[in-house]
Every structure is written in structure tokens, then in C-alpha cells.
Design a protein around this motif. Sequence first.
Motif, PDB file in Angstrom:
ATOM      1  N   ASP A 147       0.870  -1.176   0.000  1.00  0.00           N
ATOM      2  CA  ASP A 147       0.000   0.000   0.000  1.00  0.00           C
ATOM      3  C   ASP A 147       0.910   1.229   0.000  1.00  0.00           C
ATOM      4  N   VAL A 148       0.943   1.940  -1.123  1.00  0.00           N
ATOM      5  CA  VAL A 148       1.874   3.055  -1.266  1.00  0.00           C
ATOM      6  C   VAL A 148       1.541   4.196  -0.309  1.00  0.00           C
ATOM      7  N   GLU A 149       0.257   4.502  -0.167  1.00  0.00           N
ATOM      8  CA  GLU A 149      -0.141   5.631   0.678  1.00  0.00           C
ATOM      9  C   GLU A 149      -0.031   5.316   2.165  1.00  0.00           C
ATOM     10  N   HIS A 150      -0.311   4.068   2.529  1.00  0.00           N
ATOM     11  CA  HIS A 150      -0.251   3.678   3.945  1.00  0.00           C
ATOM     12  C   HIS A 150       0.524   2.368   4.070  1.00  0.00           C
ATOM     13  N   PRO A 151       1.836   2.405   3.827  1.00  0.00           N
ATOM     14  CA  PRO A 151       2.632   1.179   3.861  1.00  0.00           C
ATOM     15  C   PRO A 151       2.646   0.549   5.256  1.00  0.00           C
ATOM     16  N   PRO A 152       2.505  -0.760   5.322  1.00  0.00           N
ATOM     17  CA  PRO A 152       2.525  -1.439   6.615  1.00  0.00           C
ATOM     18  C   PRO A 152       3.951  -1.599   7.125  1.00  0.00           C
ATOM     19  N   SER A 153       4.108  -1.950   8.370  1.00  0.00           N
ATOM     20  CA  SER A 153       5.440  -2.227   8.914  1.00  0.00           C
ATOM     21  C   SER A 153       5.794  -3.699   8.769  1.00  0.00           C
ATOM     22  N   ILE A 160       8.991  -4.775   6.844  1.00  0.00           N
ATOM     23  CA  ILE A 160       9.407  -3.950   5.708  1.00  0.00           C
ATOM     24  C   ILE A 160      10.913  -3.681   5.780  1.00  0.00           C
ATOM     25  N   ALA A 161      11.425  -3.563   6.997  1.00  0.00           N
ATOM     26  CA  ALA A 161      12.865  -3.331   7.165  1.00  0.00           C
ATOM     27  C   ALA A 161      13.671  -4.495   6.596  1.00  0.00           C
ATOM     28  N   GLU A 162      13.214  -5.739   6.817  1.00  0.00           N
ATOM     29  CA  GLU A 162      13.911  -6.911   6.273  1.00  0.00           C
ATOM     30  C   GLU A 162      13.856  -6.925   4.751  1.00  0.00           C
ATOM     31  N   LEU A 163      12.687  -6.629   4.216  1.00  0.00           N
ATOM     32  CA  LEU A 163      12.537  -6.604   2.760  1.00  0.00           C
ATOM     33  C   LEU A 163      13.417  -5.519   2.140  1.00  0.00           C
ATOM     34  N   THR A 164      13.436  -4.353   2.767  1.00  0.00           N
ATOM     35  CA  THR A 164      14.233  -3.243   2.247  1.00  0.00           C
ATOM     36  C   THR A 164      15.721  -3.573   2.298  1.00  0.00           C
TER      37      THR A 164
END
Length: 265
Positions: A147-153, A160-164
Amino acid sequence: MLTTLQLNWRSPDGRFEKQIIKRGVAGTNKPTERAKCAYLINDTKNKSELIIGFENSDFERNISILLQTMCTGEVSQCKAPHNDNFKLKLVEFQSAGMIYEWPAGVKHNLAQELKTAGNANVKKDEFNEAGYKYRKALKYLLSIPMDVEHPPSVVDGVTIAELTELKVALYNNLALCAFKSREYDRVLRLCEKCLDLDTRNVKATYKIGESHYFLGNYELAMSSFKEVLNREPHNRAAFDYVQMVQGKIKEEKIKYNEIVKKMFR
């Protein structure tokens, strides 16, 4: 080009062709990502196996592309890069479902496996093979809906930190493969993608400096290496590049002054 039978399929780039000798089971699905395939080449009796997306050679990748156009039991006369006019049969396959159905955790784990395998290729100086695996890993990660406007954690148990972090590593590793092939413009594009995710990434900034250096963009190279040194003052490699860049800038000024002198003689 195959001519003995009616041409049934050709890839958009014209590199792959097939002519069906025996049609497969009608109405069945075809292999997709992670499908385990058993196949025969040129009527051999011993089956070979591969997993779509986890091929280990250019030859297997060629076979994989063709298998994804086939139904179970199909036999076709095929053409592929460096492999003309061979017969291929899809004996059977086990589907892993469609890529959009996989949970984020599965995609993250597969991407990590491909990254590890690619790193092993890099250690053997197999940069083309490594690059293929890094690109495949990124394909999995980039297919995770956000969700671009409301990205989840967290997505399906993966932060998201692991994916990034994994995306950043893959872009950096792909940039290294491109650098080894002297594709400096491509290195710049990949490193910019990396910095979009991690603005202070030193590895990407360093590779940008290297690429600008070899492209002759010495002022831009100097800017990147100085940025590296601001963050890592004891980075000897960046310091050495600064010395080389200063020398190149000095040489260019001398050449420019000589040109100006000749113009006014």
C-alpha cells in the motif's frame, strides 16, 4: 529457423522457436515459477529435472523458457540460443502455484536463497550467473504488493525493514556485476535505486564514484568519494580514488589551457 513442421510458437525476440510434434494434455496448465519439471531431450530414456526459476546454467534456462510454453506430454522440435533443432518433451511437472499467490515470507526466503547462491557465483568470478540470480530474487521481492499511501510495517510476517535491507543488498550486488562488465551507466542506475531505499548507503555511493571515474566524469566522481570519506574517514580505497581523481582533473585543466593558448596564437 525450423522449417520441417508448422511453426507453433516464437518468442517476441525471435531467439526461441518450437514446432509441436505431439500435443500435450488438452486443458491443462503449463509450468510456472518454482514448478518442478521432468523432461526428455532428443528421445533419451533418462529424465532430467529442473525447477523453474532456479536453473543452474544457460542451457537449463533455455529449456526452462521452452517448458513454460508446454503442456504435460507435449513433444516439440525446438530452437534456442546456441542449441538449434533439438527435441524436447515435458514428461510431468509439479506446480508451486502462481507467484501472486505466494506469501511474502516465501518470496523473502527464496530471494535470500538466490542471493546466497549468487554470492557463491561471485566468489568464482561467475558474474553473469550471479546477476541472473540477483535479478530473479528482486523479481520475487518486487512482486510483494504494498500500500503506497499507507505502507505497513509488516507483510505476512516479514518486516518492511527486512525486505528493504534485502533489496538494497541485491541492487548493490547487481551493480557489482554490471561494474565487472564495464556497464557503468547501468551501475549508476542500480545504485540510484539502492539509494532510493537507503540514502546513506556507502557501497552504492562508492560504486557511483567508481563509475563516474571510468566514464570520465571526474567532478561527479570526486563528489561521491568525498561523501564516502565524510561517512567513513578511514576508507583507504576512497582516499586513493580522490588522489587519482585530483590527478585527472589537473590533467584536464592543463589540456584545456593548452587548447586556449593555441586558439589565441
